[in-house]
Design a protein around this motif. Structure first.
Motif, PDB file in Angstrom:
ATOM      1  N   ALA A 143       0.885  -1.109  -0.067  1.00  0.00           N
ATOM      2  CA  ALA A 143       0.205  -0.089  -0.003  1.00  0.00           C
ATOM      3  C   ALA A 143       0.743   1.292  -0.006  1.00  0.00           C
ATOM      4  O   ALA A 143       0.646   2.125  -0.537  1.00  0.00           O
ATOM      5  N   GLY A 144       1.757   1.279   0.847  1.00  0.00           N
ATOM      6  CA  GLY A 144       2.947   2.425   0.771  1.00  0.00           C
ATOM      7  C   GLY A 144       3.515   2.538  -0.453  1.00  0.00           C
ATOM      8  O   GLY A 144       3.702   3.855  -0.943  1.00  0.00           O
ATOM      9  N   VAL A 145       3.990   1.503  -1.131  1.00  0.00           N
ATOM     10  CA  VAL A 145       4.506   1.660  -2.592  1.00  0.00           C
ATOM     11  C   VAL A 145       3.669   2.185  -3.714  1.00  0.00           C
ATOM     12  O   VAL A 145       3.937   3.317  -4.154  1.00  0.00           O
ATOM     13  N   VAL A 146       2.287   1.709  -3.702  1.00  0.00           N
ATOM     14  CA  VAL A 146       1.372   2.033  -4.513  1.00  0.00           C
ATOM     15  C   VAL A 146       0.911   3.471  -4.286  1.00  0.00           C
ATOM     16  O   VAL A 146       0.864   4.405  -5.078  1.00  0.00           O
ATOM     17  N   TRP A 147       0.963   3.760  -2.963  1.00  0.00           N
ATOM     18  CA  TRP A 147       0.341   5.129  -2.564  1.00  0.00           C
ATOM     19  C   TRP A 147       1.339   6.153  -2.931  1.00  0.00           C
ATOM     20  O   TRP A 147       1.182   7.282  -3.557  1.00  0.00           O
ATOM     21  N   THR A 148       2.680   5.855  -2.566  1.00  0.00           N
ATOM     22  CA  THR A 148       3.722   6.739  -2.972  1.00  0.00           C
ATOM     23  C   THR A 148       3.794   7.134  -4.072  1.00  0.00           C
ATOM     24  O   THR A 148       4.017   8.361  -4.737  1.00  0.00           O
ATOM     25  N   VAL A 149       4.000   6.037  -5.071  1.00  0.00           N
ATOM     26  CA  VAL A 149       4.120   6.098  -6.529  1.00  0.00           C
ATOM     27  C   VAL A 149       2.893   6.770  -7.233  1.00  0.00           C
ATOM     28  O   VAL A 149       2.941   7.822  -8.117  1.00  0.00           O
ATOM     29  N   ALA A 150       1.879   6.611  -6.750  1.00  0.00           N
ATOM     30  CA  ALA A 150       0.780   7.249  -7.418  1.00  0.00           C
ATOM     31  C   ALA A 150       0.718   8.950  -7.066  1.00  0.00           C
ATOM     32  O   ALA A 150       0.533   9.660  -8.064  1.00  0.00           O
ATOM     33  N   PHE A 151       1.085   9.234  -5.868  1.00  0.00           N
ATOM     34  CA  PHE A 151       1.219  10.801  -5.742  1.00  0.00           C
ATOM     35  C   PHE A 151       2.458  11.204  -6.378  1.00  0.00           C
ATOM     36  O   PHE A 151       2.402  12.585  -6.730  1.00  0.00           O
ATOM     37  N   LEU A 152       3.403  10.558  -6.534  1.00  0.00           N
ATOM     38  CA  LEU A 152       4.717  10.834  -7.162  1.00  0.00           C
ATOM     39  C   LEU A 152       4.110  11.185  -8.783  1.00  0.00           C
ATOM     40  O   LEU A 152       4.736  12.286  -9.135  1.00  0.00           O
ATOM     41  N   ALA A 153       3.484  10.445  -9.238  1.00  0.00           N
ATOM     42  CA  ALA A 153       2.972  10.632 -10.483  1.00  0.00           C
ATOM     43  C   ALA A 153       2.084  11.690 -10.728  1.00  0.00           C
ATOM     44  O   ALA A 153       2.083  12.317 -11.907  1.00  0.00           O
ATOM     45  N   ILE A 154       1.108  11.804  -9.800  1.00  0.00           N
ATOM     46  CA  ILE A 154       0.160  13.065  -9.859  1.00  0.00           C
ATOM     47  C   ILE A 154       0.940  14.246  -9.871  1.00  0.00           C
ATOM     48  O   ILE A 154       0.756  14.992 -10.653  1.00  0.00           O
ATOM     49  N   ASN A 155       1.814  14.392  -8.689  1.00  0.00           N
ATOM     50  CA  ASN A 155       2.758  15.677  -8.678  1.00  0.00           C
ATOM     51  C   ASN A 155       3.526  15.870  -9.964  1.00  0.00           C
ATOM     52  O   ASN A 155       3.623  16.957 -10.257  1.00  0.00           O
ATOM     53  N   GLY A 156       4.124  14.771 -10.119  1.00  0.00           N
ATOM     54  CA  GLY A 156       4.893  14.863 -11.415  1.00  0.00           C
ATOM     55  C   GLY A 156       4.257  15.621 -12.800  1.00  0.00           C
ATOM     56  O   GLY A 156       4.688  16.400 -13.632  1.00  0.00           O
ATOM     57  N   THR A 157       3.120  14.951 -12.860  1.00  0.00           N
ATOM     58  CA  THR A 157       2.457  15.376 -14.115  1.00  0.00           C
ATOM     59  C   THR A 157       1.786  16.612 -14.001  1.00  0.00           C
ATOM     60  O   THR A 157       1.951  17.426 -14.985  1.00  0.00           O
ATOM     61  N   ARG A 158       1.375  17.172 -12.870  1.00  0.00           N
ATOM     62  CA  ARG A 158       0.917  18.462 -12.684  1.00  0.00           C
ATOM     63  C   ARG A 158       2.160  19.321 -13.290  1.00  0.00           C
ATOM     64  O   ARG A 158       1.915  20.513 -13.552  1.00  0.00           O
ATOM     65  N   THR A 159       3.282  19.133 -12.713  1.00  0.00           N
ATOM     66  CA  THR A 159       4.428  19.839 -12.704  1.00  0.00           C
ATOM     67  C   THR A 159       4.617  19.955 -14.205  1.00  0.00           C
ATOM     68  O   THR A 159       5.110  20.921 -14.845  1.00  0.00           O
TER      69      THR A 159
END
Length: 156
Positions: free
Chosen positions: A79-95
């Protein structure tokens, strides 16, 4: 053991796809700056695939899945891996798209790291439970002079 294998395989596929996605989205948008997307594939390959392959090896040796803590480790860590990666992807895409990163999104990514930490603690609890009791048959008369290696520990 198959569950660990297939989960590691899934992370490998997602990690490779994450690297390809990073390259394509930045190229399509002409983006050359820093973005969290750059580390999505690394997180998936190292925290996902590589860690679970090491756990798979330890499962083979210590039968970690026999521990009552193992399911907790498996699900909390993943859950930690998926959660972390999901929000990295969201933040990165927004950037990449030029949208501001909010403190709420950054905090959500931080929660993923908390889950990862809890998962790692559970892993070590699980591993310790499978190591058994310390060896009490060691020779206690071994030379303990500073700078020497006790002969009772050589080869263990």
């Amino acid at each position: 053991m198959k569950q660990l294998y297939y989960t590691a395989l899934t992370y490998m596929i997602l990690g490779l796809a994450g690297g390809l996605g990073y390259r394509e989205i930045t190229k399509a948008n002409g983006f050359t700056g820093q973005t969290e997307l750059a580390v999505v594939h690394t997180h998936l390959l190292v925290l996902g695939m590589l860690v679970l392959l090491v756990v798979l090896l330890l499962e083979k040796v210590f039968a970690l899945s026999r521990s009552r803590v193992f399911p907790w480790f498996f699900w909390v860590y993943n859950a930690g891996v998926v959660w972390t990666v999901a929000f990295l992807a969201i933040n990165g895409t927004r950037t990449v798209l030029g949208e501001p990163t909010t403190s709420g999104l950054a905090g959500m990514a931080g929660f993923g790291h908390i889950l990862l930490t809890a998962g790692l603690v559970l892993f070590f609890v699980c591993l310790r439970s499978r190591l058994g009791t310390p060896d009490t048959t060691a020779d206690t008369t071994a030379d303990t002079t500073p700078g020497t290696v006790p002969t009772a520990t050589i080869g263990r």
